[in-house]
Design a protein around this motif. Structure first.
Motif, short mmCIF file in Angstrom:
data_model
loop_
_atom_site.label_atom_id
_atom_site.label_comp_id
_atom_site.label_asym_id
_atom_site.label_seq_id
_atom_site.Cartn_x
_atom_site.Cartn_y
_atom_site.Cartn_z
N TRP A 97 2.40 1.78 -3.47
CA TRP A 97 1.44 2.28 -4.45
C TRP A 97 1.08 3.73 -4.17
O TRP A 97 0.88 4.51 -5.10
CB TRP A 97 0.21 1.38 -4.50
N GLU A 98 1.03 4.12 -2.90
CA GLU A 98 0.79 5.54 -2.58
C GLU A 98 1.92 6.40 -3.13
O GLU A 98 1.67 7.44 -3.75
CB GLU A 98 0.67 5.73 -1.07
N ALA A 142 0.84 -1.21 0.00
CA ALA A 142 0.00 0.00 0.00
C ALA A 142 0.87 1.25 0.00
O ALA A 142 0.59 2.21 -0.73
CB ALA A 142 -0.94 -0.01 1.21
N ASP A 174 -5.93 4.63 -9.10
CA ASP A 174 -4.71 4.98 -9.84
C ASP A 174 -4.90 6.31 -10.59
O ASP A 174 -6.00 6.86 -10.60
CB ASP A 174 -4.29 3.83 -10.76
N THR A 221 -6.83 -2.80 1.23
CA THR A 221 -6.83 -1.38 0.89
C THR A 221 -7.39 -1.22 -0.52
O THR A 221 -7.19 -2.09 -1.37
CB THR A 221 -5.42 -0.75 0.94
N HIS A 236 -7.27 1.42 -3.76
CA HIS A 236 -6.48 2.51 -4.32
C HIS A 236 -7.14 2.98 -5.61
O HIS A 236 -7.74 2.18 -6.33
CB HIS A 236 -5.06 2.02 -4.66
N VAL A 244 -4.14 5.49 -1.11
CA VAL A 244 -5.13 4.66 -0.44
C VAL A 244 -6.43 5.46 -0.36
O VAL A 244 -6.44 6.59 0.12
CB VAL A 244 -4.67 4.25 0.98
#
Length: 163
Positions: free
Chosen positions: A109-110, A106, A135, A131, A133, A116
């Motif tokens: 990716w943040e 997570a 994009d 979580t 997300h 998130v």
């Protein structure tokens, strides 16, 4: 990773796709339609209380899902009135991927520009379980920790098809 333009080390692969999530206004009807159209039964689980943080605000929702055999599974999620997360959208709501390190994935990716949107909370720990997300293209994906994915599979194994 040092910048938002870098790709996460924990890349998502369609080979790791756990489920395709679809939010529906009527879970029983959607499950019956999936079985009628695709010939695939959907196991409907009991309602559960789910504590999460949506845009940083902690809340508890009552959710009910249906799941086909898999993976990949088709996950039907009952719409939750007033929720920006579990609201019906045309087509696929999200793709769910299993990861071994939810917090690490997570975070990566943040940092890569997919913040998130929603994170599960368990015993005060966040993120826990899953979580969501969004994009940079606006697509939603879910990271699902392996323990939660295994728990879902176990529930599926011990449930009967809709009747």
């Amino acid at each position: 990773m040092t910048g938002r333009s870098e790709s996460p080390d924990q890349r998502l692969s369609l080979a790791d796709l756990h489920h395709v999530g679809v939010v529906v206004p009527d879970l029983e009807r959607a499950a019956a339609e999936v079985e009628r159209i695709y010939g695939t039964p959907v196991v409907l689980f009991d309602e559960t209380r789910f504590t999460c943080r949506i845009r940083g605000v902690e809340q508890t929702v009552v959710q009910r899902i249906g799941l086909t055999a898999g993976p990949p599974h088709l996950e039907l999620l009952r719409a939750v009135r007033g929720s920006e997360i579990w609201a019906p959208v045309p087509g696929i709501h999200h793709l769910g991927f299993v990861v071994d390190d939810l917090a690490g994935a997570a975070s990566e990716w943040e940092q890569a520009g997919a913040p998130v949107w929603m994170a599960g909370v368990r015993r005060g720990i966040c993120p826990a379980g899953a979580t969501y997300h969004r994009d940079p293209l606006g697509q939603v994906f879910e990271l699902l920790d392996r323990a939660l994915a295994d728990s879902m599979a176990s529930r599926l194994d011990h449930s009967g098809p809709i009747g």
